[in-house]
Design a protein around this motif. Structure first.
Motif, PDB file in Angstrom:
ATOM      1  N   ASP A   1     -15.423   0.857  -1.092  1.00 49.13           N
ATOM      2  CA  ASP A   1     -14.777   1.638  -2.144  1.00 49.13           C
ATOM      3  C   ASP A   1     -14.151   2.910  -1.586  1.00 49.13           C
ATOM      4  N   THR A   2     -14.835   3.523  -0.608  1.00 50.70           N
ATOM      5  CA  THR A   2     -14.314   4.728   0.021  1.00 50.70           C
ATOM      6  C   THR A   2     -12.997   4.440   0.724  1.00 50.70           C
ATOM      7  N   LEU A   3     -12.960   3.371   1.502  1.00 50.29           N
ATOM      8  CA  LEU A   3     -11.732   3.016   2.214  1.00 50.29           C
ATOM      9  C   LEU A   3     -10.626   2.607   1.253  1.00 50.29           C
ATOM     10  N   THR A   4     -10.985   1.907   0.206  1.00 56.91           N
ATOM     11  CA  THR A   4      -9.980   1.497  -0.776  1.00 56.91           C
ATOM     12  C   THR A   4      -9.322   2.716  -1.415  1.00 56.91           C
ATOM     13  N   GLY A   5     -10.123   3.705  -1.766  1.00 59.54           N
ATOM     14  CA  GLY A   5      -9.577   4.923  -2.357  1.00 59.54           C
ATOM     15  C   GLY A   5      -8.658   5.669  -1.404  1.00 59.54           C
ATOM     16  N   LEU A   6      -9.063   5.749  -0.148  1.00 55.02           N
ATOM     17  CA  LEU A   6      -8.236   6.451   0.839  1.00 55.02           C
ATOM     18  C   LEU A   6      -6.937   5.702   1.109  1.00 55.02           C
ATOM     19  N   TRP A   7      -7.010   4.373   1.163  1.00 58.71           N
ATOM     20  CA  TRP A   7      -5.797   3.580   1.357  1.00 58.71           C
ATOM     21  C   TRP A   7      -4.871   3.691   0.149  1.00 58.71           C
ATOM     22  N   ALA A   8      -5.462   3.771  -1.047  1.00 56.87           N
ATOM     23  CA  ALA A   8      -4.643   3.940  -2.250  1.00 56.87           C
ATOM     24  C   ALA A   8      -3.898   5.272  -2.215  1.00 56.87           C
TER      25      ALA A   8
ATOM     26  N   MET B   1      -8.275  12.786  -7.136  1.00 60.09           N
ATOM     27  CA  MET B   1      -9.287  12.484  -6.119  1.00 60.09           C
ATOM     28  C   MET B   1     -10.006  13.749  -5.653  1.00 60.09           C
ATOM     29  N   VAL B   2      -9.278  14.840  -5.511  1.00 61.27           N
ATOM     30  CA  VAL B   2      -9.906  16.108  -5.119  1.00 61.27           C
ATOM     31  C   VAL B   2     -10.864  16.567  -6.211  1.00 61.27           C
ATOM     32  N   SER B   3     -10.436  16.480  -7.455  1.00 65.61           N
ATOM     33  CA  SER B   3     -11.271  16.964  -8.563  1.00 65.61           C
ATOM     34  C   SER B   3     -12.539  16.135  -8.752  1.00 65.61           C
ATOM     35  N   GLN B   4     -12.511  14.883  -8.326  1.00 65.92           N
ATOM     36  CA  GLN B   4     -13.689  14.026  -8.456  1.00 65.92           C
ATOM     37  C   GLN B   4     -14.782  14.386  -7.458  1.00 65.92           C
ATOM     38  N   GLY B   5     -14.418  14.983  -6.343  1.00 68.10           N
ATOM     39  CA  GLY B   5     -15.389  15.420  -5.353  1.00 68.10           C
ATOM     40  C   GLY B   5     -16.053  14.299  -4.568  1.00 68.10           C
TER      41      GLY B   5
END
Length: 141
Positions: A3-10, A33-37
Motif C-alpha cells: 500500500d505504501t508503494l502504491t501510494g507513492l507510485w500514484a 497525502m501530506v495531511s494524512q501523515g
C-alpha cells in the motif's frame, strides 16, 4: 508495504502527468497525502518534485523534437513570435515559472523548441517545481 508503494507510485504518476500537456491535480494529491501523515513529508516532496520535473522535461523534449520538423518562426502569428522571443530573451530563467497553470507547460515546450540549454533548463524547472511543492508540503503538514 504494498500500500505504501502504491501510494507513492500514484503520487509519482499524478505529478508526472500534471507536468505534461495533460491536465492533472498533483497539488491536491500531494496536499492530501501530506495531511494524512502516512508518509514522511520529505519523501512526498521529493517524489512529487522529481516526477513533475521529469514530466516538464518530457514536454521540453517534445518541443525540441517539434523544432526539427517545424522551424521556430514558420507557422506563428506575430503575437506568438513576440511571445517566443520573450522566452528566448529571458532564456532558461523563464522556466522557473514552469509550475504556473496553463502557461507553465507552454514555457517548457517553448524552451525545447527554442533549444534552450538542457542543464540550465532542467535546474530552472527543478527549482520552480520544488518551490511550489515545498509550499504545499509546508501548508498541509
Amino acid at each position: 508495504m504494498q500500500d505504501t508503494l502504491t501510494g507513492l507510485w500514484a503520487l509519482f504518476a499524478s505529478a508526472f502527468i500534471s507536468a505534461t500537456v495533460a491536465p492533472g491535480g498533483s497539488e491536491a494529491v500531494l496536499a492530501y497525502m501530506v495531511s494524512q501523515g502516512s508518509y514522511q513529508a520529505w519523501q512526498l516532496l521529493s517524489i512529487a518534485t522529481l516526477a513533475n520535473t521529469l514530466g516538464a522535461m518530457t514536454t521540453w523534449w517534445l518541443g525540441w523534437m517539434v523544432a526539427k520538423k517545424i522551424p521556430v518562426a514558420s507557422q506563428l502569428s506575430e503575437k506568438q513570435q513576440r511571445a517566443l522571443q520573450t522566452v528566448k530573451d529571458k532564456g532558461a530563467w523563464v522556466l522557473l515559472f514552469s509550475w504556473l497553470p496553463i502557461v507553465g507547460d507552454g514555457f517548457c515546450f517553448a524552451g525545447g523548441w527554442l533549444r534552450l540549454p538542457l542543464l540550465p533548463a532542467f535546474f530552472a524547472i527543478l527549482i520552480g517545481k520544488l518551490g511550489r511543492y515545498a509550499l504545499i508540503t509546508w501548508v498541509f503538514n
